[in-house]
Design an enzyme around this catalytic site. Sequence first.
Site, PDB file in Angstrom:
ATOM      1  N   ASP A 238     -70.996 -52.205 -60.997  1.00 52.21           N
ATOM      2  CA  ASP A 238     -70.328 -53.426 -61.466  1.00 52.21           C
ATOM      3  C   ASP A 238     -69.399 -53.082 -62.631  1.00 52.21           C
ATOM      4  OD1 ASP A 238     -71.922 -53.226 -63.743  1.00 52.21           O
ATOM      5  OD2 ASP A 238     -72.990 -55.128 -63.423  1.00 52.21           O
TER       6      ASP A 238
ATOM      7  N   CYS B  94     -75.346 -50.265 -62.801  1.00 49.65           N
ATOM      8  CA  CYS B  94     -74.886 -51.471 -63.503  1.00 49.65           C
ATOM      9  C   CYS B  94     -75.244 -51.269 -64.972  1.00 49.65           C
ATOM     10  CB  CYS B  94     -75.450 -52.752 -62.896  1.00 49.65           C
ATOM     11  SG  CYS B  94     -77.231 -53.004 -63.080  1.00 49.65           S
TER      12      CYS B  94
ATOM     13  N   THR C 163     -77.918 -52.082 -66.807  1.00 51.93           N
ATOM     14  CA  THR C 163     -79.270 -51.541 -66.971  1.00 51.93           C
ATOM     15  C   THR C 163     -79.778 -50.811 -65.731  1.00 51.93           C
ATOM     16  OG1 THR C 163     -80.164 -53.596 -66.093  1.00 51.93           O
ATOM     17  CG2 THR C 163     -79.918 -53.451 -68.506  1.00 51.93           C
ATOM     18  N   GLY C 164     -79.143 -51.041 -64.600  1.00 53.08           N
ATOM     19  CA  GLY C 164     -79.650 -50.555 -63.313  1.00 53.08           C
ATOM     20  C   GLY C 164     -80.685 -51.485 -62.703  1.00 53.08           C
ATOM     21  N   ILE C 165     -81.085 -52.503 -63.457  1.00 50.34           N
ATOM     22  CA  ILE C 165     -82.167 -53.376 -62.986  1.00 50.34           C
ATOM     23  C   ILE C 165     -81.676 -54.336 -61.894  1.00 50.34           C
ATOM     24  CG2 ILE C 165     -83.800 -55.185 -63.626  1.00 50.34           C
ATOM     25  CD1 ILE C 165     -83.929 -53.865 -66.449  1.00 50.34           C
ATOM     26  N   GLY C 166     -80.638 -55.098 -62.202  1.00 49.53           N
ATOM     27  CA  GLY C 166     -80.166 -56.085 -61.225  1.00 49.53           C
ATOM     28  C   GLY C 166     -79.696 -55.447 -59.929  1.00 49.53           C
TER      29      GLY C 166
ATOM     30  N   HIS D 145     -92.257 -38.386 -53.468  1.00 51.61           N
ATOM     31  CA  HIS D 145     -93.355 -39.299 -53.113  1.00 51.61           C
ATOM     32  C   HIS D 145     -92.903 -40.557 -52.384  1.00 51.61           C
ATOM     33  CE1 HIS D 145     -96.286 -37.661 -56.426  1.00 51.61           C
ATOM     34  NE2 HIS D 145     -95.778 -36.705 -55.658  1.00 51.61           N
TER      35      HIS D 145
ATOM     36  N   HIS E 146     -98.012 -38.985 -48.690  1.00 55.16           N
ATOM     37  CA  HIS E 146     -96.950 -39.884 -49.152  1.00 55.16           C
ATOM     38  C   HIS E 146     -96.257 -40.582 -47.982  1.00 55.16           C
ATOM     39  CE1 HIS E 146     -97.658 -38.291 -53.080  1.00 55.16           C
ATOM     40  NE2 HIS E 146     -97.406 -37.062 -52.672  1.00 55.16           N
TER      41      HIS E 146
HETATM   42  C1  RB5 Z   1     -73.780 -57.496 -66.384  1.00 57.92           C
HETATM   43  O1  RB5 Z   1     -73.446 -58.101 -67.583  1.00 57.92           O
HETATM   44  C2  RB5 Z   1     -75.213 -57.014 -66.425  1.00 57.92           C
HETATM   45  O2  RB5 Z   1     -76.084 -58.098 -66.368  1.00 57.92           O
HETATM   46  C3  RB5 Z   1     -75.481 -56.053 -65.286  1.00 57.92           C
HETATM   47  O3  RB5 Z   1     -74.625 -54.963 -65.382  1.00 57.92           O
HETATM   48  C4  RB5 Z   1     -76.875 -55.498 -65.227  1.00 57.92           C
HETATM   49  O4  RB5 Z   1     -77.285 -54.965 -66.430  1.00 57.92           O
HETATM   50  C5  RB5 Z   1     -77.892 -56.401 -64.625  1.00 57.92           C
HETATM   51  O5  RB5 Z   1     -79.029 -56.040 -64.343  1.00 57.92           O
END
Ligand code: RB5
Length: 150
Positions: free
Chosen positions: A8, A65, A67-70, A98, A133
């Site tokens: 993103d 992204c 954090t890589g989380i979303g 694994h 695994h």
């Molecule tokens: C975008 O602002 C931010 O939310 C996205 O890059 C990411 O961190 C979401 O998990």
Amino acid sequence: MKIAIGNDHGAVEMKNHVVGWLNDHGYEVVNFGTDEPVSTDYPIYAERVAKAVVSGACDRGILICGTGIGISISANKIHGVRCALCSEPVSAALCRQHNDANIVAMGARTIGPVMAEEIVRTFLTTEFEGGRHARRVDEIMALDRGETLQ
Ligand code: RB5
């Protein structure tokens, strides 16, 4: 090996760094990410990379992204994806050994470029161990198909 990469707006610079590293190391790269630092929505790029990997058009995927989380949560909604969010190379090795992860996710705001290189290098060069695994990965995929395990 053909690599699908997506990102993103928060990860354009990190994506470009990783693409440069991949090119320098002989990987073929397909860029599904945005190249503009203009606010956009990470699920769009997760879907593109996930579908490229699951269809077999690309061998592995990389998603970045803030954090890589979303972007990792989004990718894991696509059938056939096993996306692992990694912030260091030990997890990048273990998600291959694994979990047979087919996509790695990273956070451009949480790690630096050298760490990203090591995560990518490890993810792309580590094999799945199989054995016990494989049974667990089969169970993950049963959940992916909506089945009940016990
Ligand atoms: C975008 O602002 C931010 O939310 C996205 O890059 C990411 O961190 C979401 O998990």
